[in-house]
Design a protein around this motif. Structure first.
Motif, PDB file in Angstrom:
ATOM      1  N   UNK B  75      -1.721  19.131  42.193  1.00 30.45           N
ATOM      2  CA  UNK B  75      -2.419  18.214  41.815  1.00 30.45           C
ATOM      3  C   UNK B  75      -3.751  17.919  43.126  1.00 30.45           C
ATOM      4  N   UNK B  77      -6.842  16.678  42.962  1.00 25.48           N
ATOM      5  CA  UNK B  77      -7.629  15.744  42.901  1.00 25.48           C
ATOM      6  C   UNK B  77      -9.062  15.932  42.488  1.00 25.48           C
ATOM      7  N   UNK B  78      -9.646  14.890  42.434  1.00 32.40           N
ATOM      8  CA  UNK B  78     -11.150  15.107  42.506  1.00 32.40           C
ATOM      9  C   UNK B  78     -11.713  14.696  40.949  1.00 32.40           C
ATOM     10  N   UNK B  96     -14.273  16.652  47.255  1.00 32.04           N
ATOM     11  CA  UNK B  96     -13.182  16.857  48.101  1.00 32.04           C
ATOM     12  C   UNK B  96     -12.029  17.539  47.630  1.00 32.04           C
ATOM     13  N   UNK B  98      -7.899  17.773  48.023  1.00 30.82           N
ATOM     14  CA  UNK B  98      -6.789  17.178  48.839  1.00 30.82           C
ATOM     15  C   UNK B  98      -5.538  17.701  47.990  1.00 30.82           C
ATOM     16  N   UNK B 100      -1.640  15.614  48.291  1.00 35.20           N
ATOM     17  CA  UNK B 100      -0.890  14.598  48.601  1.00 35.20           C
ATOM     18  C   UNK B 100      -1.956  13.752  49.467  1.00 35.20           C
ATOM     19  N   UNK B 101      -1.403  13.400  50.598  1.00 33.69           N
ATOM     20  CA  UNK B 101      -2.302  12.437  51.409  1.00 33.69           C
ATOM     21  C   UNK B 101      -3.203  13.489  52.337  1.00 33.69           C
ATOM     22  N   UNK B 103      -6.233  15.808  53.169  1.00 38.04           N
ATOM     23  CA  UNK B 103      -7.584  16.231  52.475  1.00 38.04           C
ATOM     24  C   UNK B 103      -7.774  17.905  53.262  1.00 38.04           C
ATOM     25  N   UNK B 127      -5.800  21.601  39.336  1.00 42.93           N
ATOM     26  CA  UNK B 127      -5.228  22.379  40.368  1.00 42.93           C
ATOM     27  C   UNK B 127      -5.939  23.540  40.813  1.00 42.93           C
TER      28      UNK B 127
END
Lengths: 138, 154
Positions: B75, B77-78, B96, B98, B100-101, B103, B127
């Motif tokens: 995943x 993100x965004x 962005x 990413x 997990x934590x 970038x 994804x």
């Protein structure tokens, strides 16, 4: 290809992989046959709907309530603002760009997966203009 | 020979290794893991066939076999959003990428102009690998359709 055909093609392409789906949440934006703006919102397996506005992804929960209120004219305390509740208001493209900048700025404050910059495309019948607005990089 | 569901599972797990399929290598001494909870009771043309263990293996014995925790999805993100107007449509997405934590990229576009359509822009989050594949496939399908109609729609 007209935008409604693209919308159906995207749906079929996603549904073709129904049992090993593309993990992608899509929004298709385009101009319809009458020259009006069209937004199609999808889930990962191709179910779609044409809507007046939409948001998807990790910051969806922060964006949608704002768009519901400001664009969709929903859940408002000023009932007599000249628009029927639930009927999307008509704004200029520039106003919408400013609203989207604000919503992405706000989403970027709360969602760790949203940030760095927001890319905004204004699509009309004969042009696509891209704006870029910096967000926090933290 | 009847195979149960669990039998098939263990059979596949071991038969996937290349040296297992050669008839010369059919020795239990070469199978360090299998001797723990499998017993050879038949040999087919494809190699040894294993019986399912008499008891269900615990999580610990399962992890001792060659199992890799691969997940095809990530995943990244965004957020994407779009608003339609009477003669325009505005579509927006952050840039962005990413995991997990971490970038992975600060300038990765989620907007994709579909050149074989009438002013369509595809905005996708989720994804990134799947998004890339979907964009490519959609572009190809639209190109094929435009050639088939002998008209390039723009």
């Amino acid at each position: 290809m007209p935008s409604d055909s693209v919308a159906q093609l995207l749906s079929n392409t996603l549904y073709y992989k129904r049992f090993f789906p593309y993990y992608a949440f899509n929004i298709l934006a385009g101009m319809d046959a009458n020259g009006a703006g069209a937004v199609y919102s999808y889930d990962a397996i191709g179910s779609f709907e044409r809507t007046a506005y939409s948001a998807n992804g990790s910051g969806q929960a922060y964006i949608i309530p704002v768009l519901d209120n400001v664009i969709g004219n929903r859940n408002r305390t000023d009932d007599d603002n000249g628009n029927k509740s639930g009927v999307p208001v008509t704004l200029s493209a520039d106003e919408v760009v400013e609203i989207l900048k604000d919503t992405f700025l706000s989403a970027g404050e709360r969602d760790i997966y949203t940030g760095d910059a927001v890319e905004i495309m204004v699509v009309t019948q004969d042009s696509i203009v891209t704006h870029r607005f910096a967000l926090k990089a933290d | 020979m009847s195979t149960t569901a669990s039998n098939v599972f263990y059979n596949n797990n071991n038969a996937a290794k290349p040296f297992r399929s050669s008839a010369a290598a059919q020795s239990t001494s070469m199978l360090p893991n299998s001797s723990l909870h499998h017993n050879v009771f038949a040999t087919s043309s494809e190699g040894p066939v294993f019986a399912a263990p008499s008891t269900t293996p615990s999580a610990a014995s399962l992890s001792s076999t060659n199992q890799h925790g691969f997940s095809p999805y990530d995943l990244n993100g965004g957020t994407v959003a779009a608003v339609a107007g009477p003669d325009y449509v505005v579509v927006a997405a952050d840039t962005r990428l990413s995991s997990g934590y971490e970038i992975l990229c600060r300038d990765s576009s989620k907007l994709f102009g579909l050149v074989h359509s009438s002013q369509c822009v595809l905005a996708s989050s989720g994804c990134k690998t799947d998004v890339d594949q979907l964009r490519s496939l959609l572009n190809i399908k639209m190109k094929v359709r435009s050639y088939a109609r002998k008209v390039m729609h723009r």
